[in-house]
Write a protein that holds these residues in place. Structure first.
Motif: not given
Length: 580
Positions: A151, A155, A276, A281-282
Motif C-alpha cells: 500500500g 497511500d 490492518d 497502515a501495513s
C-alpha cells in the motif's frame, strides 16, 4: 640444500640442558629440527604441510636458545668425528645455523584440535553475528519492494517514476560512500560497525513516518550512506580467516541476503494478513518492525565485535594467542616493507597506513575485472529482490499470495550460496564456481524471457526464478571473496573492495529500472538485459582466470630461479600466489 626435516618429540624425553621443557604443546609435543636449513621458509613449509602453527615463548628462561635437541646433538657429534676437516668451510654458515637453531628452539606447537576449536568459535561468535547484521541491513534496504504492494504507492500517491527514484537514490549515495571500506583499517572496527548499524536502524525505522515522496527520498539517500559504510565486512573477516577459509565465511555472510529476503517476504505476508487490525497502515508497520531491531543490535555489537583476534572477549587467553598466530602466514606480505617485527603485535587500525599499496591496487587491471563482474551481478542482485513480489503479483496471484510465493526462491538461493562457498574453499577455486553460477542464472533469465515472449503460463516463469536467484547470489559471494583473496596487503584489500563497490554498485542504477509497470506481466526487457549481464560475468570470469594463471606461472618461474641459485647469504622472498 635439502629441506629441513622435523620429528615429533614427546614430552617424556629429557629436554636439552638449560631448558625446563617448557616448549611443549598441550599434548606434550614439541618441534625438533633433525637437520638445519639456512632460511626460515622451511618452517613455513612444515606448517603448510602439517597444518600446525608455531608460537614464540616469552623470555623467561624456559625456551632453548643455544642448545641443540638430543637428535641434533647426536648428529653434531657424529659430524665432529667424521668431518672435522670441514669445520673451516662451514664457518661462514655457522652464524646462520645458530640463528636457525634459535628460531626452531624458541617456538612451540599448538595442536590441530586447538585450532579447529578456535576456528569454530570464530564461526559461531563472529561470522554468524556479522551475518545477522547483514540480514538486518539487507532487510532494511529491500523491504521497500514488499511495502510497495502493501500500500505504499497508493497511500503516498507515488508514480512509477517516483518509486524508481526511491530505489535509485539509495544506490547513488551507496556508491559515493563506498570508499568508507578503508575505515576498517583506520578506526576500531567495534566502534565503526556499531555506529553504522545504529545509523541505518534509525533511518529505516523513520521511513514508517513518511508522509510524502520527498521525505522518503531523503531518508533513502541517508540510508544508502549508512549501509555503504558496512560493505567492508568481507575485508574485516580477512583479519580472522586464511585465504582458503574465507569463501565459506563470506558465503555465510552473503547468504544472509537471500535469507533476509525470505524472512522479509514471510514477515510481510503476516503483516499484510493481520496488520490492518492494528489501525496502522501495513507498509508503515513493515518499516517499523523490520527497522527498529537494528538499533538494539547496534548496542550489542559495540561490546561483541573484536578489533582483532587478540581482542576477542569470547576467547580465552590461549585461544586468542592461537587465533593471532594462525594468521601469521597471512600477513607476511603486509610486513614485507616494514622492519621485521616492528608492527607484528600492533592492532591493524593502529599500523602505519601505506598509500603506495592503495595506488598499486588502483593501477592493477585485475581490480577492474572483478569490479566489472560485480557490476553485472548487481544488475540482477539489486532488481530481483525488490521486484519479485511485483513480478509474482503480475502473474495473477493475489497480493497476499505474492508475498508468500516470493520467499521459496530466496530460501533455495540461501542453500545454494552455502554449498557453493563450501565447494569453492574445499577445492581452492574461484573462477569455476563463478562461471558455473553465471551460466545457471543466464539459463534462468533466458527461460523467463522466452516464456514471456511465448506468453507461457505462470508456472514456468515462476520456476525460472529459482536458478536465477541461486546463480546471482552465489556469483556475488564468489566475486567478493575473490577480490579480497587476490590482494596481499590490508590496504590493497580495502582499496580492492572500494573499487569493487564503487564500480559494481553502479549496476543497481540499471537494475532498479528494469521492471517498470508498463512491461507487466512478462517483463521481457528486464529478463533479457539481466541475461546479457550474466553472460558478461561468465566472459569476465574466464578472462580473469586466464590472466591469473599466466601470472602465477611467471611467479613460480621466478621462485624456482631464485631457489635454484641457492647462494650463501641470499634471502628468498616468498611469492604471493593468486587464487584462480
Amino acid at each position: 640444500m635439502s629441506p629441513a626435516k622435523y620429528e615429533a618429540v614427546t614430552g617424556e624425553e629429557e629436554p636439552p640442558p638449560g631448558s625446563s621443557g617448557s616448549n611443549e604443546s598441550s599434548t606434550g609435543t614439541r618441534l625438533t629440527p633433525e637437520s638445519l636449513s639456512d632460511d626460515d621458509n622451511d618452517l613455513e613449509d612444515l606448517e603448510a604441510e602439517e597444518g600446525l602453527e608455531l608460537k614464540e615463548l616469552g623470555k623467561d628462561g624456559q625456551h632453548i636458545r643455544h642448545h641443540r635437541s638430543p637428535v641434533n646433538q647426536a648428529t653434531a657429534g657424529g659430524d665432529e668425528e667424521e668431518d672435522s676437516d670441514d669445520e673451516d668451510d662451514d664457518g661462514a654458515l655457522q652464524g646462520r645455523k645458530s640463528r636457525r637453531r634459535d628460531s626452531a628452539a624458541s617456538f612451540e606447537l599448538y595442536t590441530p584440535d586447538e585450532e579447529r576449536k578456535v576456528r569454530r568459535k570464530l564461526d559461531t561468535r563472529l561470522v554468524l553475528f556479522v551475518a545477522l547484521l547483514y540480514l538486518l541491513s539487507f532487510l532494511d534496504r529491500s523491504n521497500i519492494g514488499n511495502a510497495k504492494i502493501a500500500g505504499l504507492t497508493d497511500d503516498l500517491d507515488l508514480s512509477d517514476n517516483q518509486y524508481d527514484w526511491l530505489l535509485t537514490t539509495f544506490y547513488i549515495t551507496y556508491i559515493l560512500f563506498e570508499w568508507m571500506t578503508l575505515c576498517f583499517k583506520i578506526f576500531p572496527p567495534h566502534i565503526y560497525i556499531a555506529c553504522c548499524v545504529c545509523a541505518w536502524g534509525v533511518l529505516a525505522s523513520l521511513q514508517s513516518l513518511a508522509t510524502s515522496w520527498t521525505y522518503l527520498l531523503v531518508l533513502r539517500a541517508f540510508l544508502g550512506i549508512g549501509e555503504a559504510a558496512f560493505v567492508g565486512i568481507p575485508f574485516y573477516l580477512s583479519f580472522f580467516f586464511r585465504r582458503e577459509e574465507l569463501a565459506l565465511r563470506v558465503g555465510l555472510f552473503i547468504a544472509a541476503a537471500p535469507l533476509a529476503t525470505t524472512f522479509a517476504s514471510s514477515l510481510a505476508w503476516a503483516i499484510v494478513r493481520f496488520g490492518d487490525n492494528t489501525g496502522i497502515a501495513s507498509w508503515r508497520l513493515l518499516f517499523l518492525v523490520e527497522g527498529f531491531p537494528a538499533c538494539v543490535v547496534a548496542v550489542w555489537s559495540w561490546f561483541w565485535i573484536p578489533d582483532s583476534p587478540s581482542t576477542a572477549r569470547w576467547l580465552n587467553a590461549r585461544e586468542r594467542k592461537i587465533a593471532t598466530l594462525r594468521m601469521r602466514q597471512e600477513s607476511f606480505v603486509n610486513t614485507v616493507s616494514e622492519k621485521a617485527g616492528t608492527q607484528a603485535n600492533v592492532p591493524r587500525h593502529k599500523r602505519k597506513f601505506r598509500w603506495t599499496e592503495v595506488v598499486k591496487t588502483l593501477r592493477d587491471p585485475k581490480s577492474y575485472l572483478t569490479a566489472g563482474m560485480f557490476f553485472c551481478c548487481n544488475v540482477a542482485f539489486s532488481s530481483m529482490p525488490v521486484f519479485l513480489p511485483t513480478i509474482v503479483n503480475s502473474m495473477g496471484f493475489s497480493r497476499l499470495a505474492s508475498q508468500g510465493l516470493s520467499a521459496p526462491p530466496f530460501l533455495f538461493a540461501f542453500v545454494a550460496v552455502l554449498l557453493t562457498a563450501f565447494v569453492s574453499d574445499r577445492f581452492k577455486s574461484r573462477s569455476i564456481p563463478m562461471m558455473f553460477h553465471a551460466l545457471l542464472a543466464l539459463s534462468g533469465y533466458i527461460l523467463a524471457a522466452v516464456g514471456g515472449i511465448m506468453h507461457a503460463g505462470p508456472t514456468l516463469r515462476y520456476l525460472a526464478v529459482f536458478p536465477i536467484c541461486a546463480g546471482f547470489f552465489s556469483a556475488v559471494t564468489i566475486v567478493i571473496t575473490w577480490t579480497v583473496n587476490n590482494q596481499a596487503s590490508d590496504e590493497g584489500k580495502g582499496t580492492g573492495m572500494a573499487v569493487l563497490n564503487v564500480i559494481g554498485q553502479m549496476g543497481p542504477l540499471v537494475g532498479t529500472r528494469l521492471y517498470p509497470d508498463h512491461d507487466a506481466p512478462y517483463y521481457v526487457t528486464g529478463m533479457s538485459v539481466c541475461a546479457g549481464a550474466m553472460l558478461m560475468v561468465f566472459i569476465l570470469a574466464f578472462a580473469l582466470r586466464v590472466v591469473l594463471m599466466r601470472e602465477n606461472r611467471k611467479r613460480r618461474a621466478r621462485w624456482r630461479e631464485v631457489e635454484g641459485e641457492a647462494l650463501v647469504g641470499q634471502s628468498r622472498t616468498k611469492e604471493f600466489m593468486y587464487l584462480t
